[in-house]
Design a protein around this motif. Structure first.
Motif, short mmCIF file in Angstrom:
data_model
loop_
_atom_site.label_atom_id
_atom_site.label_comp_id
_atom_site.label_asym_id
_atom_site.label_seq_id
_atom_site.Cartn_x
_atom_site.Cartn_y
_atom_site.Cartn_z
N UNK A 1 18.62 51.92 -64.87
CA UNK A 1 19.44 52.79 -64.04
C UNK A 1 20.52 51.61 -63.51
N UNK A 2 20.22 50.30 -63.67
CA UNK A 2 21.05 49.30 -63.20
C UNK A 2 21.74 48.63 -64.39
N UNK A 3 23.19 48.56 -64.41
CA UNK A 3 23.69 48.20 -65.41
C UNK A 3 25.32 47.82 -65.28
N UNK A 4 25.72 47.44 -66.56
CA UNK A 4 27.33 46.84 -66.13
C UNK A 4 28.33 48.12 -66.18
N UNK A 5 29.26 48.13 -65.38
CA UNK A 5 30.58 48.77 -65.17
C UNK A 5 31.11 49.40 -66.56
N UNK A 6 31.18 50.56 -66.73
CA UNK A 6 31.95 51.19 -68.12
C UNK A 6 32.69 52.37 -67.77
N UNK A 7 34.34 51.84 -67.82
CA UNK A 7 35.24 52.88 -67.48
C UNK A 7 35.14 53.99 -68.14
N UNK A 8 35.09 54.09 -69.56
CA UNK A 8 35.01 55.36 -70.59
C UNK A 8 34.02 56.11 -70.10
N UNK A 9 32.77 55.43 -69.91
CA UNK A 9 31.65 56.47 -69.62
C UNK A 9 31.85 57.18 -68.32
N UNK A 10 32.34 56.45 -67.35
CA UNK A 10 32.72 57.01 -66.07
C UNK A 10 33.49 58.07 -66.08
N UNK A 11 34.48 58.10 -66.82
CA UNK A 11 35.46 59.13 -67.16
C UNK A 11 35.06 60.27 -67.93
N UNK A 12 34.23 59.92 -69.00
CA UNK A 12 33.31 61.22 -69.73
C UNK A 12 32.58 61.89 -68.82
N UNK A 13 31.87 61.20 -67.94
CA UNK A 13 30.84 61.85 -66.98
C UNK A 13 31.63 62.71 -66.07
N UNK A 14 32.84 62.37 -65.53
CA UNK A 14 33.77 63.24 -64.70
C UNK A 14 34.19 64.48 -65.72
N UNK A 15 34.60 64.24 -66.76
CA UNK A 15 35.12 65.28 -67.69
C UNK A 15 33.67 66.52 -67.69
N UNK A 16 32.52 65.92 -67.95
CA UNK A 16 31.64 66.82 -68.15
C UNK A 16 31.34 67.54 -66.89
N UNK A 17 31.54 66.95 -65.73
CA UNK A 17 30.79 67.78 -64.53
C UNK A 17 31.87 68.86 -63.95
#
Length: 378
Positions: free
Chosen positions: A362-378
């Motif tokens: 659960x701890x890792x490195x920042x990933x902007x594309x994953x962040x934006x994908x997570x928001x699109x799904x929600x």
């Protein structure tokens, strides 16, 4: 509380010529006491030592120089008093300035910010950078700056006399891809809040005044690339109030290489605590690590803007923090209504796994594309 008696007592205490006097923060437990204090303070003659008192409304408090505080003990329970500690920026000493390689810095690439620029550049997201100020004449930063505030000298612009604040600002929002560098969120707007002197050192009271300014001026994000080992209840109070006002606070974890500890204010749950990685996606040896860290980001050998229009390479969890603040600007420009709690959760569940780490997944490195994908799904 007998406010008049408190003011008399405070005035007498401040008037003592005591060599042990130190800066202290005084907080009122009840808002009614604080209001009465401010009202009576405004009526005091201009030659009173009380005119040197700094008001800090976000914590219903004030800062001033006091000797041993026994004289105010009769007001215990109505006011809290703590030492106004020094706090330092989180970065290795500056190396000599270097020439900028044209293009996108490696850290900005590694967190995948460029892939997001087709959808978001952080347009008009407001970021308060509480730091050493900024080089207002740097060609890479001119598009990205608002006036900000100089808490050390209110009549002056928050000019940077150290370099650290300018370096942080460049990673967040530099915008000069043709000649210079580009930051994570090139259309975000940075408000420099100068609380730190040329040595990269500040008093907690000035940090709190900086947080207060950011809340009043409706910053979306506050970047805090600094820390200290001791816990300050006054600083916690300011952080909680900013968080409750909807401001996202990003804080660096510290550069002691510790496994089970991070500095304050990153240690407070109302902040996003950032550790540093290197080009290999491994935790940088100097970075604090462990359960208190919310996300890691590039922080080793980071090239960014510097004083006199130059560039400099620096390492530290400070540098990692600026990548995270930029990423949040990209997210907020796309989804303006997200709360600090929601943003922290999105970042934590969208990380890239670290290399060579036994840290839980659960701890890792920042990933902007994953962040934006997570928001699109929600």
């Amino acid at each position: 509380m007998d406010t008049a008696a408190f003011i008399r007592s405070l005035q007498d205490t401040m008037a003592c010529a005591d060599p042990t006097a130190t800066k202290r923060i005084v907080r009122f437990q009840h808002v009614s006491d604080y209001r009465r204090f401010l009202q009576q303070l405004s009526e005091i003659p201009s030659d009173s030592p009380l005119k040197q008192v700094k008001q800090i409304s976000i914590i219903r408090g004030l800062s001033c120089t006091l000797p041993a505080v026994e004289t105010l003990e009769q007001f215990a329970g109505r006011v809290w008093i703590e030492k106004d500690c020094k706090i330092s920026v989180h970065a290795a000493p500056a190396q000599k300035s270097i020439s900028m390689e044209k293009g996108i810095p490696w850290g900005v690439q590694q967190i995948k910010a460029p892939q997001a620029w087709g959808a978001t550049t952080g347009h008009k997201v407001k970021i308060g950078v509480i730091d050493t100020g900024i080089d207002f004449n740097h060609p890479d930063l001119k598009q990205s700056l608002s006036r900000g505030i100089n808490l050390l000298n209110r009549s002056m612009l928050p000019h940077d006399d150290n370099g650290h604040g300018t370096h942080i600002a460049g990673t967040i929002a530099a915008a000069n891809q043709l000649q210079g560098m580009i930051g994570v969120a090139p259309r975000a707007l940075i408000s420099p809040v100068k609380a730190f002197d040329h040595n990269g050192s500040a008093f907690v009271s000035d940090i709190i005044l900086g947080i207060d300014w950011c809340v009043r001026n409706r910053m979306d994000v506050i970047n805090m690339s600094f820390g200290m080992k001791t816990r300050s209840k006054a600083l916690l109070g300011a952080v909680v109030n900013a968080h409750n006002a909807g401001v996202i606070i990003v804080a660096s974890s510290g550069n002691d290489g510790k496994r089970r500890s991070v500095d304050y204010p990153a240690r407070y749950p109302q902040t996003i605590a950032v550790g540093a990685t290197n080009k290999l996606r491994r935790i940088a040896p100097f970075s604090n690590r462990g359960a208190y860290i919310d996300v890691y980001a590039p922080g080793e050998k980071i090239v960014s803007t510097w004083l006199k229009g130059k560039y400099n390479e620096m390492s530290g969890t400070s540098m990692a923090t600026s990548h995270v603040s930029g990423a949040i600007a990209l997210l907020l420009a796309l989804k303006p209504g997200l709360s600090p709690t929601e943003i922290k959760a999105i970042i934590k569940r969208s990380v890239q796994p670290l290399r060579g780490s036994k840290a839980r997944r659960t701890i890792g490195e920042l990933d902007v594309m994953r962040i934006l994908q997570a928001v699109e799904k929600s």
